[in-house]
Scaffold this motif. Structure first.
Motif, PDB file in Angstrom:
ATOM      1  N   SER A 141       2.122   6.362  -4.614  1.00  0.00           N
ATOM      2  CA  SER A 141       0.909   6.004  -4.119  1.00  0.00           C
ATOM      3  C   SER A 141       0.229   6.701  -2.784  1.00  0.00           C
ATOM      4  O   SER A 141      -0.705   6.172  -2.651  1.00  0.00           O
ATOM      5  CB  SER A 141       0.361   4.452  -4.309  1.00  0.00           C
ATOM      6  OG  SER A 141       1.133   3.818  -3.111  1.00  0.00           O
ATOM      7  N   GLU A 142       1.194   7.192  -2.164  1.00  0.00           N
ATOM      8  CA  GLU A 142       0.718   7.428  -0.743  1.00  0.00           C
ATOM      9  C   GLU A 142      -0.354   8.502  -0.673  1.00  0.00           C
ATOM     10  O   GLU A 142      -0.503   9.498  -1.298  1.00  0.00           O
ATOM     11  CB  GLU A 142       2.120   8.285  -0.068  1.00  0.00           C
ATOM     12  CG  GLU A 142       2.074   8.629   1.356  1.00  0.00           C
ATOM     13  CD  GLU A 142       3.010   9.173   2.053  1.00  0.00           C
ATOM     14  OE1 GLU A 142       3.107   9.618   2.941  1.00  0.00           O
ATOM     15  OE2 GLU A 142       4.461   8.830   1.410  1.00  0.00           O
ATOM     16  N   GLY A 143      -1.564   7.926   0.048  1.00  0.00           N
ATOM     17  CA  GLY A 143      -2.452   8.705   0.222  1.00  0.00           C
ATOM     18  C   GLY A 143      -3.598   8.545  -0.896  1.00  0.00           C
ATOM     19  O   GLY A 143      -4.804   9.033  -0.780  1.00  0.00           O
ATOM     20  N   LEU A 180      -4.132   3.717   0.301  1.00  0.00           N
ATOM     21  CA  LEU A 180      -3.181   2.713   0.182  1.00  0.00           C
ATOM     22  C   LEU A 180      -1.880   3.085   0.784  1.00  0.00           C
ATOM     23  O   LEU A 180      -1.336   4.357   0.314  1.00  0.00           O
ATOM     24  CB  LEU A 180      -2.852   2.489  -1.529  1.00  0.00           C
ATOM     25  CG  LEU A 180      -2.046   1.635  -1.903  1.00  0.00           C
ATOM     26  CD1 LEU A 180      -2.380   0.440  -1.782  1.00  0.00           C
ATOM     27  CD2 LEU A 180      -1.994   1.725  -3.479  1.00  0.00           C
ATOM     28  N   MET A 181      -1.097   2.185   1.336  1.00  0.00           N
ATOM     29  CA  MET A 181       0.153   2.554   1.729  1.00  0.00           C
ATOM     30  C   MET A 181       1.060   1.932   0.909  1.00  0.00           C
ATOM     31  O   MET A 181       2.150   2.307   1.019  1.00  0.00           O
ATOM     32  CB  MET A 181       0.241   1.737   3.388  1.00  0.00           C
ATOM     33  CG  MET A 181      -0.777   2.265   4.285  1.00  0.00           C
ATOM     34  SD  MET A 181      -0.842   1.446   5.878  1.00  0.00           S
ATOM     35  CE  MET A 181       0.985   1.659   6.356  1.00  0.00           C
ATOM     36  N   GLY A 208       9.307 -15.127  -1.563  1.00  0.00           N
ATOM     37  CA  GLY A 208       7.986 -15.710  -1.125  1.00  0.00           C
ATOM     38  C   GLY A 208       7.020 -15.856  -2.089  1.00  0.00           C
ATOM     39  O   GLY A 208       5.959 -16.548  -1.755  1.00  0.00           O
ATOM     40  N   ASP A 209       7.158 -15.466  -3.162  1.00  0.00           N
ATOM     41  CA  ASP A 209       6.124 -15.298  -4.382  1.00  0.00           C
ATOM     42  C   ASP A 209       4.854 -14.736  -3.882  1.00  0.00           C
ATOM     43  O   ASP A 209       3.824 -15.376  -3.969  1.00  0.00           O
ATOM     44  CB  ASP A 209       6.075 -16.611  -5.156  1.00  0.00           C
ATOM     45  CG  ASP A 209       5.583 -16.276  -6.590  1.00  0.00           C
ATOM     46  OD1 ASP A 209       5.660 -15.217  -7.094  1.00  0.00           O
ATOM     47  OD2 ASP A 209       4.957 -17.417  -6.868  1.00  0.00           O
ATOM     48  N   VAL A 210       4.906 -13.506  -3.270  1.00  0.00           N
ATOM     49  CA  VAL A 210       3.512 -12.717  -2.730  1.00  0.00           C
ATOM     50  C   VAL A 210       3.498 -11.487  -3.159  1.00  0.00           C
ATOM     51  O   VAL A 210       4.631 -10.771  -3.060  1.00  0.00           O
ATOM     52  CB  VAL A 210       3.511 -13.321  -1.343  1.00  0.00           C
ATOM     53  CG1 VAL A 210       4.481 -12.644  -0.474  1.00  0.00           C
ATOM     54  CG2 VAL A 210       2.236 -12.641  -0.717  1.00  0.00           C
ATOM     55  N   LEU A 211       2.315 -10.940  -3.466  1.00  0.00           N
ATOM     56  CA  LEU A 211       2.359  -9.471  -3.810  1.00  0.00           C
ATOM     57  C   LEU A 211       1.376  -8.962  -2.519  1.00  0.00           C
ATOM     58  O   LEU A 211       0.200  -9.680  -2.453  1.00  0.00           O
ATOM     59  CB  LEU A 211       1.730  -9.295  -5.031  1.00  0.00           C
ATOM     60  CG  LEU A 211       1.108  -7.863  -5.409  1.00  0.00           C
ATOM     61  CD1 LEU A 211       2.314  -6.974  -5.717  1.00  0.00           C
ATOM     62  CD2 LEU A 211       0.316  -7.770  -6.567  1.00  0.00           C
ATOM     63  N   ALA A 212       1.902  -8.018  -1.815  1.00  0.00           N
ATOM     64  CA  ALA A 212       1.008  -7.534  -0.775  1.00  0.00           C
ATOM     65  C   ALA A 212       0.561  -6.164  -0.923  1.00  0.00           C
ATOM     66  O   ALA A 212       1.108  -5.349  -1.811  1.00  0.00           O
ATOM     67  CB  ALA A 212       2.088  -7.392   0.447  1.00  0.00           C
ATOM     68  N   VAL A 213      -1.007  -6.118  -0.813  1.00  0.00           N
ATOM     69  CA  VAL A 213      -1.465  -4.918  -1.125  1.00  0.00           C
ATOM     70  C   VAL A 213      -1.679  -4.214   0.280  1.00  0.00           C
ATOM     71  O   VAL A 213      -2.478  -4.769   1.148  1.00  0.00           O
ATOM     72  CB  VAL A 213      -3.054  -5.136  -1.730  1.00  0.00           C
ATOM     73  CG1 VAL A 213      -3.617  -3.562  -1.707  1.00  0.00           C
ATOM     74  CG2 VAL A 213      -2.790  -5.850  -3.112  1.00  0.00           C
ATOM     75  N   MET A 214      -1.137  -3.271   0.610  1.00  0.00           N
ATOM     76  CA  MET A 214      -1.002  -3.005   2.055  1.00  0.00           C
ATOM     77  C   MET A 214      -1.717  -1.328   2.255  1.00  0.00           C
ATOM     78  O   MET A 214      -1.658  -0.511   1.559  1.00  0.00           O
ATOM     79  CB  MET A 214       0.548  -2.427   2.480  1.00  0.00           C
ATOM     80  CG  MET A 214       1.185  -3.782   2.529  1.00  0.00           C
ATOM     81  SD  MET A 214       3.060  -3.439   2.702  1.00  0.00           S
ATOM     82  CE  MET A 214       3.468  -2.428   1.316  1.00  0.00           C
ATOM     83  N   VAL A 215      -2.869  -1.364   2.998  1.00  0.00           N
ATOM     84  CA  VAL A 215      -3.729  -0.517   3.626  1.00  0.00           C
ATOM     85  C   VAL A 215      -3.658  -0.428   4.938  1.00  0.00           C
ATOM     86  O   VAL A 215      -3.428  -1.276   5.586  1.00  0.00           O
ATOM     87  CB  VAL A 215      -5.080  -0.615   2.840  1.00  0.00           C
ATOM     88  CG1 VAL A 215      -4.938  -0.697   1.411  1.00  0.00           C
ATOM     89  CG2 VAL A 215      -5.629  -1.786   3.590  1.00  0.00           C
TER      90      VAL A 215
END
Length: 112
Positions: A22-24, A47-48, A56-63
């Motif tokens: 997904s880079e870029g 999107l990074m 931690g039961d977490v989904l991170a959407v990193m931008v």
């Protein structure tokens, strides 16, 4: 277009594959909840990566400049056109829908 459910047991490896490809890519993030209605949280930003942390039961959407954390995700659906990913929908424990749309479909490599 085909919608598929991704089982929780493979979320970590699935999102690792998505992140590598997904880079870029530009994404839009919509959050839809009964209390707030439908709101665009991110509008066509690079999107990074997407990262699922099972401890931690977490989904991170990193931008760039922001991480959108989806705590206690329950269900993940992906929308595919052939082998191209067009969107990801995550429903959390509070029944909030987080919809990640890709401007350009993301060609995913075959599972390794």
């Amino acid at each position: 277009m085909a919608i598929a459910k991704i089982e929780k047991a493979v979320w970590r490896e699935y999102f690792d594959r998505v992140s590598k490809a997904s880079e870029g890519k530009n994404v839009e993030l919509e959050v839809d909840a009964l209390e707030i209605g439908s709101q665009i949280e991110l509008e066509w930003v690079p999107l990074m990566g997407l990262l699922y942390d099972p401890r931690g039961d977490v989904l991170a959407v990193m931008v760039e400049g922001l991480d959108h954390m989806i705590r206690r995700p329950q269900t993940v659906f992906v929308d595919m056109t052939g082998s191209a990913l067009t969107s990801v929908e995550v429903i959390d424990a509070d029944q909030v829908r987080h919809i990640i749309r890709l401007r350009d479909p993301l060609m995913l490599p075959a599972p390794g």
